[in-house]
Design a protein around this motif. Sequence first.
Motif: not given
Length: 661
Positions: A469-473, A457-466
């Motif tokens: 803030s950035s379209s290239t995340a 879940y941490y990996l998923v939420i981190r990706s959503v937050v990034r």
Amino acid sequence: MFFSVAWLRLPLAVSLLLPALARAHEDSLFTSSVTYCAPPEEILVQQFDVAYFAANSSVSFNISAASVLPNLNVSATLYINVYGMQPLNLTIDICSLFSGALCPLPMYNFTGWDSIPLPSSLDVASRLPGIAYVIPDLEAFAQLTLTEVGTDQVKACVQSTLSNGWSTHQRAVEWTTAAMALLALLGSIWQSVMMDALALMPVRLLDLVYLYQTIAASGLLGLNYPVVYRAFTLNFAWALGLFAAGPSSHVQHSINSMRHLTGGQLADASSGGAVPLVNRKMSPYNVPESANTFLAPAALPRVRLAEGLLARASAAGSAVRVGGDVATVTPESANVLAPGIPIFVNSIGIATANAFVTVFLVGLVYAAVVLAALALAYGAAVALGRTRKGRDSDKLAEFRQEYPAWARAWGLRAASVCVVPVLVFSFYQWTLKDSWLSVLLSVITLLTIAGIVLYSYYLVIRSVVRARSSSTAPAPPPSTVPLTAPYAPHRAWYGALLLAAVLVKALVTAFGSATGLAQAVVFLATDVLVFAALVVLKPYRTRRADVLMGFLAAVRMVASGLLIAFAQSLSLKPIPRVVIGIITAIIFSVAVLVMFFNVFVNMGLWRLLCDALCCARRRRAGDRALASNPSHGSDPSILEKGGASPVSGASGEGEAYREQQ
């Protein structure tokens, strides 16, 4: 009076469809459990089995008892409680039984058995309406009190719960639901290999298992459940890792030994199940608050059964022997099971202190099967890759390349299935303060599951937050597909909200068992918030998914609201509680049927079935067209000359249908 239950017939008829109880059934009531309701100090009861048959208004009994006091003459008071009401309350003249063999009571093991017709003066048939013989999980008990003649002192008290043979807890339901989960698992594996990461069946597999676990977990609260609903939830106990165990279960005996060797002091499971140890104010006893433990026999009608009684009796020997596992339950008893998890697990033969360790051992077997299946899948891919067709298969090469992420994704799904039982029973183990080894295992198991799931879940939420803030995340790792596939990309964090709801319910279930009403209220509030979040956010990828998940969320919310009626502090009458229990079971059953249908549709089986039926109709239509063709009855000279038949077109179409099939 008890006649007021007649309006239960409609919901009862529906509920009987759930466990598929279609079999021959004789209207009768019989003993299902026996307990002492007074300490067995002067009269010892080894066996007390009674059955009443409505067809001829007769009673069959099998009694084995002995007295340890000489010259003891007693009278018997028979009291029957059905859903908190007393349709039968009478005193029987013991001296009229067995030609006076029981006056005074013999000081040896006395065994008597027979079937006797009841006097018409009792009019038992009018006191027990027909619905008592068909309603599942009847809540009734009979109490036999022996009082000394002359002093009216209670010398023995035995309580027997009564059953009519019907129950919503059925082995067929367990196997059917498990088979559907297995079918969904096979479809999920196939789609995850042959389709892309957004295959729908793996998502529905977790939804189906979570529905099963929700139903089972709804029976773990500290509430006064009607027996019919508790029995219904036991059909899904396997989804929590709890499988029924008998008195001779080697696994349970091993767990008992382990607990006692590591500081465990709590009692083992009773061979009589949970019902004998239920508080007498709760189902299935439903003793009114104002009722006395023992009934004074002086004011009750007396009945002599000597006329026409040809009972058989025997003396088993001069030594008094008491066998069986007959518990003693009085208002001062400390062995009464607490409502919630203790009654639930003891109902299937698992001791309260054994619940977590049972789940832990089942989890070990489950983990071994998952690892073996993943290894077998990789071995099969490698073996197929060495064949001629395998070397030319791009799909197989792609699978071997993506296997590590595929295996981790399935490992995450396997861990997600364990979240509910591990949280609930690990937390509950901490409240027991029993075996230190059980507590240690619960901590290790909880940390392992939490590490796997929370990190994902941490990996998923981190990706959503990034991504915000950035379209290239970068996108979430492929191994987190089970957490992201159900939701729209910008709502991938929604699964964390559901996990938080599961955590709240697990904490309340484990630590709040003393206040069942508070547990039910928290369950309802949690489900209302989840439903509201789903309506507002619409997190799923398609509108159909939002509708389906909204339906399941609404089912959980309504069921949680209905559970409030079972709170002991509300003191709701037994019959309304039974009605609400049946309604709740029906609501959950409808949800299970909807998920069954959804699984069939998503696996493509529904389309195959429809195609098969449509093809069969077309074939029958073609056959009827051929049968109605009058060309065989026309003038043969026309066919000999090459003339066309008036219905040659219809005949051609019929042949075309046959050729297509």
